[in-house]
Motif scaffolding. Structure first.
Motif, PDB file in Angstrom:
ATOM      1  N   PHE A  25      -1.613  -0.653  -7.026  1.00 13.52           N
ATOM      2  CA  PHE A  25      -1.677  -1.659  -5.965  1.00 13.52           C
ATOM      3  C   PHE A  25      -2.160  -3.004  -6.507  1.00 13.52           C
ATOM      4  CE2 PHE A  25      -3.900  -3.821  -2.454  1.00 13.52           C
ATOM      5  CZ  PHE A  25      -2.825  -3.977  -1.589  1.00 13.52           C
ATOM      6  N   ASP A  26      -3.135  -2.975  -7.418  1.00  8.11           N
ATOM      7  CA  ASP A  26      -3.633  -4.224  -8.008  1.00  8.11           C
ATOM      8  C   ASP A  26      -2.564  -4.925  -8.834  1.00  8.11           C
ATOM      9  OD1 ASP A  26      -6.105  -3.845  -6.862  1.00  8.11           O
ATOM     10  OD2 ASP A  26      -7.027  -2.973  -8.657  1.00  8.11           O
TER      11      ASP A  26
ATOM     12  N   ALA B 229       2.485   1.724  -3.452  1.00 10.38           N
ATOM     13  CA  ALA B 229       1.498   2.201  -4.422  1.00 10.38           C
ATOM     14  C   ALA B 229       1.203   3.683  -4.217  1.00 10.38           C
ATOM     15  CB  ALA B 229       0.210   1.378  -4.313  1.00 10.38           C
TER      16      ALA B 229
ATOM     17  N   GLN C 185      -3.626   5.028  -8.107  1.00 13.49           N
ATOM     18  CA  GLN C 185      -3.053   4.350  -6.947  1.00 13.49           C
ATOM     19  C   GLN C 185      -3.635   2.948  -6.789  1.00 13.49           C
ATOM     20  OE1 GLN C 185      -2.801   6.780  -3.429  1.00 13.49           O
ATOM     21  NE2 GLN C 185      -2.936   5.019  -2.040  1.00 13.49           N
ATOM     22  N   GLU C 186      -4.929   2.803  -6.995  1.00 10.36           N
ATOM     23  CA  GLU C 186      -5.563   1.493  -6.885  1.00 10.36           C
ATOM     24  C   GLU C 186      -5.051   0.550  -7.970  1.00 10.36           C
ATOM     25  OE1 GLU C 186     -10.068  -0.497  -6.867  1.00 10.36           O
ATOM     26  OE2 GLU C 186      -9.793   1.665  -7.131  1.00 10.36           O
TER      27      GLU C 186
ATOM     28  N   ALA D  12      -6.695   8.618  -7.211  1.00 11.84           N
ATOM     29  CA  ALA D  12      -7.098   7.433  -6.461  1.00 11.84           C
ATOM     30  C   ALA D  12      -7.181   6.213  -7.361  1.00 11.84           C
ATOM     31  CB  ALA D  12      -8.437   7.681  -5.769  1.00 11.84           C
ATOM     32  N   ALA D  13      -7.664   6.396  -8.582  1.00 12.93           N
ATOM     33  CA  ALA D  13      -7.763   5.284  -9.521  1.00 12.93           C
ATOM     34  C   ALA D  13      -6.379   4.791  -9.930  1.00 12.93           C
ATOM     35  CB  ALA D  13      -8.564   5.706 -10.749  1.00 12.93           C
TER      36      ALA D  13
ATOM     37  N   GLU E  48       0.825  -1.206   0.000  1.00 13.29           N
ATOM     38  CA  GLU E  48       0.000   0.000   0.000  1.00 13.29           C
ATOM     39  C   GLU E  48       0.861   1.259   0.000  1.00 13.29           C
ATOM     40  OE1 GLU E  48      -2.325  -0.515   3.475  1.00 13.29           O
ATOM     41  OE2 GLU E  48      -3.713  -1.978   2.584  1.00 13.29           O
TER      42      GLU E  48
END
Length: 445
Positions: free
Chosen positions: A237-238, A179, A233-234, A230-231, A176
């Protein structure tokens, strides 16, 4: 004899079907086994704390064990087909290569190709820390490390305080934090409105021509555009294993992402239309220029942004904005060069340090340090340089009012850099005349 031969003879159509299945199997094995990432037949026993997110010792190795479960399939290092994105073109690859090296025939060294984001063990003194080999990739790793520390200390919410917040970092939190650090840096490079993430696809997107020399990973780049931080960063992380897996080329992928987030056109403008490449190549060693450091810290690839009193290109202003992460620099050969005020005094007490060409991270745990002058009399900082020889975070105590080194009137202040560690001299570029105690640790770096 004839009957036995008939038993072992298959019709031609069945042989072709088997061959087709073997071909498909080899194709997918290549995808999921890229640089050693294979599907393991080993088993994993939950509760041991070896690969999970809980602290070591949470399980009871002497008690009854649950049934053995198949090992989880590791995340691939390559982005699966159908994920989307835009494949890199030959024109983009050539422009990228020219920006980095000044020509299209030069490629990254093995040191760079093998570099990725690798954390130390979770729930350890250095659970927050990235390992960094000696070499040119260390600049990027330590710049990202500064953003990781910023996130773990001042952004995420935990019940722990001070250094314990870092020591209690789990493997999940490591991902986390990475990312978040990568997304923050890419978003700044995109001017606060966009980010581009580069991942590797299984197949080559372009056929090299002319003087362009292929490296077998730039030609596989797939670009993913995001208009929301935010998208982005997600998404990172994925696909975090695409940056943290051995053989992932993770550091190069991040550098590419940084340049495409800024856009290649704007990077060239930042460089003032000069032919100076972003990377220095000397005797096989590839190192980052000040332009790369500027891009990592300010979102602009202009080395003049870092220097106090320097006028940037195109009539812009010297970087005076106080970003979340700062920069301190000390070089005995260039003592007169000062970092601009906006980077010496960031909003949070976290600095990338350039120490005679080598890089580390200096940080404090008190968010008020740079906003309340009363906290700057005697305070604590911590130092990490990414090397395997460092097994614990160095604890420094800074005293800005007790100048013991001034007690000898015959001492030449200009000689201090010859006998004091560069990290102390870098600290004095922010707090002039401060004394530094290493609290029992032998000074290093």
């Amino acid at each position: 004899m004839g009957d036995r031969e008939a038993e072992h003879t298959l019709p031609r159509t069945e042989l072709e079907e088997i061959a087709s299945k073997i071909s498909d199997l080899n194709k997918w094995r290549e995808i999921f086994s890229f640089r050693g990432l294979e599907i393991s037949n080993s088993t994993h026993q939950p509760g041991r704390g070896s690969a999970g997110d809980g602290p070591p010792g949470d399980g009871d190795p002497t008690g009854p064990q649950p049934p053995l479960l198949p090992a989880a399939i590791p995340k691939p290092l390559l982005v699966p087909p159908g994920t989307g994105g835009q494949p890199i073109s030959l024109e983009m690859a050539m422009r990228l290569r020219k920006l980095l090296f000044g020509n299209v025939s030069h490629i990254f060294s093995c040191e760079w190709a093998q570099a990725y984001f690798r954390f130390c063990e979770p729930y350890s003194d250095l659970a927050y820390a990235l390992e960094a080999e000696k070499g040119g990739t260390r600049t990027i790793l330590m710049a990202v490390q500064a953003h990781i520390i910023k996130y773990l200390l001042f952004v995420r919410n935990t019940e722990y305080t001070h250094l314990e917040r870092l020591r209690r970092t789990s493997r999940q939190e490591q991902g986390e934090a990475l990312a978040a650090a990568l997304a923050d840096t890419l978003w700044a490079a995109g001017g606060g409105g966009r980010a581009t993430i580069s991942l590797l696809a299984p197949a080559l997107h372009l056929m090299p021509s002319g003087a362009y020399k292929p490296d077998n990973f730039t030609e596989r780049i797939q670009l993913f555009e995001f208009s929301e931080k935010a998208a982005a960063q997600e998404f990172i992380f994925d696909h975090i294993n695409c940056f943290t897996g051995e053989g992932s080329h993770g550091v190069i992928l991040f550098l590419y992402s940084l340049l495409f987030s800024r856009t290649l056109e704007r990077v060239q403008e930042d460089l003032d239309s000069t032919a100076t490449p972003l990377l220095n190549v000397s005797f096989g060693n590839i190192t980052c220029t000040q332009a790369v450091i500027s891009l990592l810290l300010t979102g602009q690839a202009s080395p003049r942004q870092l220097d106090s009193g320097q006028e940037p290109a195109h009539g812009g202003e010297v970087w005076q904005q106080r970003g979340p992460v700062g920069y301190l620099r000390w070089d005995r050969a260039q003592v007169e060069r000062q970092v601009c005020h906006g980077l010496r005094t960031p909003r949070l007490p976290v600095w990338l340090c350039s120490l005679s060409g080598r890089h580390g991270v200096l940080f404090g745990t008190d968010s008020r340090l740079l906003s309340d002058w009363k906290t700057e009399r005697v305070f604590h900082l911590y130092f990490y340089n990414g090397q395997r020889e460092q097994t614990k975070t160095a604890h420094l105590t800074i005293d800005t009012h007790s100048h013991r080194w001034e007690e000898d009137p015959c001492e030449d202040p200009s000689s201090l850099g010859k006998r004091r560690p560069p990290v102390e001299m870098a600290i004095r570029t922010k707090w002039a005349g401060a004394t530094v105690s290493w609290n029992g640790t032998d000074p290093f770096f």
